[in-house]
Write an enzyme that holds these catalytic residues in place. Sequence first.
Site, PDB file in Angstrom:
ATOM      1  N   CYS A 261     -31.652 -17.596   0.968  1.00 32.48           N
ATOM      2  CA  CYS A 261     -31.434 -16.155   0.811  1.00 32.48           C
ATOM      3  C   CYS A 261     -32.727 -15.413   0.490  1.00 32.48           C
ATOM      4  CB  CYS A 261     -30.395 -15.895  -0.274  1.00 32.48           C
ATOM      5  SG  CYS A 261     -30.840 -16.622  -1.878  1.00 32.48           S
TER       6      CYS A 261
ATOM      7  N   HIS B 171     -30.756 -16.181  -6.566  1.00 28.79           N
ATOM      8  CA  HIS B 171     -30.250 -15.605  -5.323  1.00 28.79           C
ATOM      9  C   HIS B 171     -30.795 -14.187  -5.290  1.00 28.79           C
ATOM     10  CE1 HIS B 171     -27.586 -14.201  -2.149  1.00 28.79           C
ATOM     11  NE2 HIS B 171     -27.304 -13.162  -2.924  1.00 28.79           N
TER      12      HIS B 171
END
Length: 201
Positions: free
Chosen positions: A109, A35
Amino acid sequence: MDSQSGGSVTPVLLNVYDLTPANDYLYWLGFGVFHSGIEVHGMEYGFEAHDFPSSGVFEVESKTCPGFVYRKSVWLGTTDMSQEEFRLFIEKLAGKYHGNSYHLISKNCNHFTDDVCKSLTGKPIPGWVNRLARVGSFLDCLLPESVQVSPVGRVPTLRPMTDDMDSVSSSDNDEDRHLLPAPSTDLHSVDVPMKLAKDLL
């Protein structure tokens, strides 16, 4: 100092988090399940999934994104945008990143942070951060259909940003995340449960 705008430059950092302990091994092979969030003016901005056609962009205190294990920060460059200019930029960009459009392979993301980085510095994020998604795009036909077509699943309810929340005080809970509103008056921020990519793994 920037002689053209009279303002100072601000660092643009990529904060990278592990989604799985397997990254301890995969990282050295140039892969991993990561992430990422973009840090500008001391706050971090990321993108996650939810089931509604409203912004999936959120902000947190830097290096404290809940649900992930912080790995490292990568210097991406600088921007001469003021805090107010950057806020307007990120809110406009949030309109392109609705929570229900999140996809592990094609709009995750890391795609968001890459888009922000290219806009601010003219350069992409490091290739290793989203390499697994790029490889996955070539192998999409081999993935289970649920991963191909649906967003991911999970997280805590977020407080929507309001106009009177221009800055976050240091007394705010580091674990708070705030959805950023899209600039359109047609969309209203709502409390929604966020979803994490790691929940599909």
